[in-house]
Structures are given as C-alpha cells and as structure tokens.
Design a protein around this motif. Structure first.
Motif, PDB file in Angstrom:
ATOM      1  N   LEU A   1     -10.556   3.245   7.813  1.00  0.00           N
ATOM      2  CA  LEU A   1      -9.301   2.678   7.304  1.00  0.00           C
ATOM      3  C   LEU A   1      -8.096   3.201   8.095  1.00  0.00           C
ATOM      4  CD1 LEU A   1      -9.814   2.892   3.418  1.00  0.00           C
ATOM      5  CD2 LEU A   1     -10.287   0.974   4.956  1.00  0.00           C
ATOM      6  N   ARG A   2      -7.201   2.275   8.436  1.00  0.00           N
ATOM      7  CA  ARG A   2      -5.943   2.622   9.093  1.00  0.00           C
ATOM      8  C   ARG A   2      -4.788   2.054   8.286  1.00  0.00           C
ATOM      9  NH1 ARG A   2      -8.897  -0.018  12.939  1.00  0.00           N
ATOM     10  NH2 ARG A   2      -7.379  -1.718  12.945  1.00  0.00           N
ATOM     11  N   PRO A   3      -3.666   2.786   8.179  1.00  0.00           N
ATOM     12  CA  PRO A   3      -2.514   2.257   7.439  1.00  0.00           C
ATOM     13  C   PRO A   3      -2.035   0.929   8.018  1.00  0.00           C
ATOM     14  CG  PRO A   3      -2.231   4.600   7.855  1.00  0.00           C
ATOM     15  CD  PRO A   3      -3.425   4.157   8.664  1.00  0.00           C
ATOM     16  N   TRP A   4      -1.693   0.013   7.142  1.00  0.00           N
ATOM     17  CA  TRP A   4      -1.163  -1.309   7.514  1.00  0.00           C
ATOM     18  C   TRP A   4       0.146  -1.143   8.259  1.00  0.00           C
ATOM     19  CZ3 TRP A   4       2.287  -4.662   4.129  1.00  0.00           C
ATOM     20  CH2 TRP A   4       2.298  -6.002   4.554  1.00  0.00           C
ATOM     21  N   HIS A   5       0.521  -2.133   9.053  1.00  0.00           N
ATOM     22  CA  HIS A   5       1.700  -1.999   9.914  1.00  0.00           C
ATOM     23  C   HIS A   5       3.016  -1.953   9.134  1.00  0.00           C
ATOM     24  CE1 HIS A   5       3.118  -6.286   9.796  1.00  0.00           C
ATOM     25  NE2 HIS A   5       1.856  -6.501   9.469  1.00  0.00           N
ATOM     26  N   ARG A   6       3.004  -2.333   7.836  1.00  0.00           N
ATOM     27  CA  ARG A   6       4.243  -2.270   7.041  1.00  0.00           C
ATOM     28  C   ARG A   6       4.108  -1.268   5.899  1.00  0.00           C
ATOM     29  NH1 ARG A   6       6.204  -8.376   5.772  1.00  0.00           N
ATOM     30  NH2 ARG A   6       7.975  -7.171   4.939  1.00  0.00           N
ATOM     31  N   VAL A   7       3.276  -0.273   6.103  1.00  0.00           N
ATOM     32  CA  VAL A   7       2.987   0.673   5.030  1.00  0.00           C
ATOM     33  C   VAL A   7       4.248   1.419   4.561  1.00  0.00           C
ATOM     34  CG1 VAL A   7       2.417   2.614   6.557  1.00  0.00           C
ATOM     35  CG2 VAL A   7       1.312   2.429   4.321  1.00  0.00           C
ATOM     36  N   GLN A   8       5.223   1.596   5.446  1.00  0.00           N
ATOM     37  CA  GLN A   8       6.446   2.323   5.063  1.00  0.00           C
ATOM     38  C   GLN A   8       7.287   1.563   4.047  1.00  0.00           C
ATOM     39  OE1 GLN A   8       6.843   5.413   6.011  1.00  0.00           O
ATOM     40  NE2 GLN A   8       5.026   5.304   7.320  1.00  0.00           N
ATOM     41  N   GLU A   9       7.014   0.272   3.877  1.00  0.00           N
ATOM     42  CA  GLU A   9       7.798  -0.548   2.932  1.00  0.00           C
ATOM     43  C   GLU A   9       7.191  -0.585   1.533  1.00  0.00           C
ATOM     44  OE1 GLU A   9       8.874  -4.453   4.588  1.00  0.00           O
ATOM     45  OE2 GLU A   9       8.089  -3.721   6.507  1.00  0.00           O
ATOM     46  N   LEU A  10       6.040   0.047   1.356  1.00  0.00           N
ATOM     47  CA  LEU A  10       5.343  -0.022   0.070  1.00  0.00           C
ATOM     48  C   LEU A  10       5.980   0.888  -0.962  1.00  0.00           C
ATOM     49  CD1 LEU A  10       1.649  -0.029   1.375  1.00  0.00           C
ATOM     50  CD2 LEU A  10       3.081  -1.994   0.756  1.00  0.00           C
ATOM     51  N   ALA A  11       5.835   0.506  -2.225  1.00  0.00           N
ATOM     52  CA  ALA A  11       6.359   1.267  -3.346  1.00  0.00           C
ATOM     53  C   ALA A  11       5.313   2.284  -3.814  1.00  0.00           C
ATOM     54  CB  ALA A  11       6.717   0.311  -4.483  1.00  0.00           C
TER      55      ALA A  11
END
Length: 449
Positions: free
Chosen positions: A410-420
């Motif tokens: 598993l790798r973090p999604w490219h917009r992971v910084q926008e998640l709540a």
C-alpha cells in the motif's frame, strides 16, 4: 389558445376512451404496452409460482415447510444463478419422495438494486424471465424481518457465501456451496462443499447434475436455466480462460452445454460469446452516480468485538470499477469533499461504522502496456454504535493492520494530505481484492479492544 384546464380535460377524456380497448387486449399484450414483459418458458413460470406459493404459505404460518437458498449480498450473477439453480433442484429432485422440499432462492439485494448490475439484467432477459425482476424474491420483498423469520424456516442453504449474515444466524444451515475460505459455519450441513473454482455456480451445477443422473427418473431441466448457468460460469472464468478456469469449471460447463439448446455448438465458442456480451454489459456503468456505484456491489455485516463497551460494529465493503479521481468527477461538485459527503450519506443510511471501498482501474505506461491499479478507502464513523474515542482507536487498528501487510504494498494516495480525520486512501498494484482484504480487516476488528 386553449387553456391548460381544457387541455387537461381533453387528455383525460382521450385516456378514458382508450382504456376499454386496452383492457380488451390479451394480458400479455397489455404488459408489453405498459413496459412489463411477462416471462415465458418453464423456468420463469416455476420461479414466479414458487414466489407466490412462498408468500401464501408465510401468510398461513407455514414457514417451517420452506428452505431459503441465498447467495451473498453483493448479488452478482454467480451468486444469483447458484441460488436459483439449487432452489430449482431441491424442489424438483424431492417432488416424488416422502421428504419433499419447498425451496426458494432469495437475492439478498433490493429489487431496485438488481439493475445496477447490467450483466444480471441481460442474463435474466436472455433466460426469458419477466421484466422488472418480478419472478424473483429480493431482500426488500421479504414479508418478515430475517431475524424473526430465520428460526421459523426449515433452514437455509448458503451459496457463494461462507457463512450467514448476522440476521440469519438463528436459521439452521442445511447446505453450503462456496469457492471462498471456509469460515467454520454449519459444520453439520450436507452437502458442505468448499472448493477452488472460478465460479460457485460450477460447484452447484456439478452437484445438481450428479444427483439428477442418479434419480430413477430425471426431472425436466429447462434450457433457460442451463443457459443461465453457462452465463455465470463464463463471466467468472473469462470465457473459460486457462488462466482463470479450473478443470472442474470446464468439465461441468461441458456437461451443462450437452443438455442446453446450444449443444450443437463448441464449448469454447459458447463461453467466449457469453463472456464477451456479459462483460460488455458489466462495463456499461457510465450512467451510474457515485451512490449507485457504492451500493451496486456492497457486502457487509455486523462483527462481534472483544470490547465490552462496543460488542458489535457494522462493517461494509464496496467494490467500484473506477478510480477515485473518476468517482469524484461523477459527483455534483466534482470535488473530493463531495465524494466523502455522498459516501457518508450512504453509510449513515445503512448504519455502517467502518467502511472499506475498493476501487480498481487500468492505466497505460509510455510503452502502451496496461497496468492494473487498485485503491483502498478506509473510513470510520463515530455516530452509529461507537463514540469519537472508539472510532479513532478502531481507525488506527485497521489502518495499521492493512499497512502491516507487506504483500499488499500500500502507498498513500496522491491527495492524501487533503483527507480529514479517520479517512485514508491508498493505492497498490498487488492484485488483492475483497477476498484478500476483507479477512485482514475483519481480523483487525475482531482483535480491536
């Protein structure tokens, strides 16, 4: 210019004058005119008659005479076909015995959810079933809650499903046919078959044919059912592709084909044609919005935990054949927040605490080679059975369990910084779908305290 009132009266008078002519026509013609086409053939007639008899017997308090054959709540073509096939066999194979069984297939999806799988709609149409799925019994047509109905029944049969949903736990398990992992349910079930095949329908059809050929006199096997069986095996095995089909899938398909109306055609020709047409239908999902994509292939249940404060949580899995970015584009505002808002509304409606959405799609590299990409979305709610502190703890437990599985990559999604908070999205290329990820998540929930 005529007034709106005059126009309305004219239309009503015209409709009233046409009604007697409509009622004079054969009922089948009327059905077609109003958008309903009555099924033809023995299979449709049997299915409709069985549904009617079941509801009559329920009204009369005779539930104990019935066995319900049920697949999983995802309601794919394999699950639906396996349930219909075994219900037909149970009733017909015992009809001339002292131990006659009444059996009905239950599709554990709501009626309005069946068309979210276009391949199911096509296969039922090809089997000459009544339009609108009126021949089959669906989850929302059960006249009684499963928790109270279950102990009244003669029992249940599980197909394409290793264990019953929590609401069916009080029912006696008569038989199990599955091609997944044995979860230990129904140890006294007979038959109880767990076997690796591309399609669970293969196991059911093989058992049916084995028993049929041992009867003193074979019952009538409608060609529509045989062709439905071939359809289910074809789409699950990619047309009996050597990389997907087992020897059992191939041999059983050949046995079914010999009895069907397609007996004069080659097995490879039939299965490739079925796979092509059904797969094309299966991919025709562009008109579906995000909510329908989430619920079209949803599987979930209540899971017991060791926590004395929260002994039970509701866990659900959705499978979506689009990337997260494509799903976001299907929302009203085409924004990330809207994806999670729609997802939250759906999970709130069905009372889910923890949700996993599994997405898959293909990309092309610079050399034109296709790559299969998968995504995993994890969310945990704090407004159903658990409070905020518990939700934070459960989210952490499941997140760590998934990330610890190195084989997933598993790798973090490219917009992971926008998640709540309590939202996570990963990408991976391991090929692991629900069959692999679900046990990991369930084991983590079972160990959560």
């Amino acid at each position: 210019m005529k007034s709106l009132r005059t126009i309305a009266i004219t239309l009503l008078v015209g409709a009233a004058s046409a009604l007697p002519k409509l009622l004079q026509q054969p009922l089948s013609d009327v059905a077609i005119r109003i958008g309903k086409e009555k099924g033809v053939g023995h299979f449709s007639e049997w299915s409709r008659a069985t549904k009617k008899e079941f509801l009559i017997d329920w009204q009369a308090g005779r539930e104990s005479e019935w066995a319900i054959v049920q697949g999983n709540e995802g309601g794919d073509l394999d699950s639906m076909t396996a349930a219909l096939t075994w219900a037909y066999h149970l009733e017909h194979s015992t009809q001339n015995t002292s131990n006659q069984l009444k059996a009905i297939a239950l599709l554990q999806t709501p009626k309005d959810g069946l068309d979210l799988r276009p391949e199911n709609k096509l296969a039922l149409h090809n089997s000459q079933m009544t339009s609108g799925h009126e021949d089959v019994l669906t989850q929302d047509e059960l006249p009684e809650d499963p928790e109270t109905l279950a102990p009244k029944l003669r029992g249940i049969v599980l197909v394409d499903h290793a264990e019953p949903l929590r609401k069916w736990k009080k029912a006696k398990i008569l038989s199990i046919f599955d091609h997944h992992v044995d979860r230990g349910a129904g140890p006294d079930a007979e038959p109880r078959i767990f076997e690796k095949t591309a399609s669970c329908t293969t196991i059911v059809a093989r058992t049916m044919l084995d028993e049929l050929e041992k009867l003193p006199e074979e019952y009538h096997m409608p060609h529509e059912l045989l062709e439905l069986i071939l359809s289910a095996i074809a789409i699950d095995s990619n047309g009996l592709d050597p990389d997907d089909a087992t020897d059992t899938d191939i041999y059983t398909s050949q046995r079914v084909l010999k009895r069907s109306n397609w007996a004069n055609r080659t097995l490879s020709d039939v299965m490739e044609h079925l796979d092509d047409s059904l797969s094309d239908a299966k991919k025709d999902l562009d008109a579906l919005g995000l909510r329908d994509l989430l619920r079209r292939d949803w599987k979930g249940d209540l899971v017991d935990t060791p926590s004395p404060r929260t002994p039970t949580v509701s866990l659900g899995f959705a499978s979506v054949p689009y990337s997260m970015d494509e799903q976001i584009a299907k929302t009203e505002f085409e924004e990330l927040f809207d994806w999670f808002a729609i997802h939250a509304a759906w999970t709130a409606q069905i009372g889910v605490d923890i949700s996993i959405v599994l997405s898959k799609y293909k990309t092309k590299d610079k050399d034109g080679q296709k790559n299969k990409i998968r995504e995993v979305v994890l969310t945990v709610r704090d407004d159903v059975r658990i409070d905020q502190e518990q939700a934070d703890s459960l989210f952490k437990t499941v997140k760590e369990a998934l990330e610890k599985e190195k084989d997933l990559g598993l790798r973090p999604w490219h917009r992971v910084q926008e998640l709540a908070p309590r939202q996570m999205v990963w990408t991976h290329e391991s090929g692991a779908g629900r069959k692999i990820i679900r046990p990991i998540v369930e084991d983590a929930v079972l160990a959560w305290d």
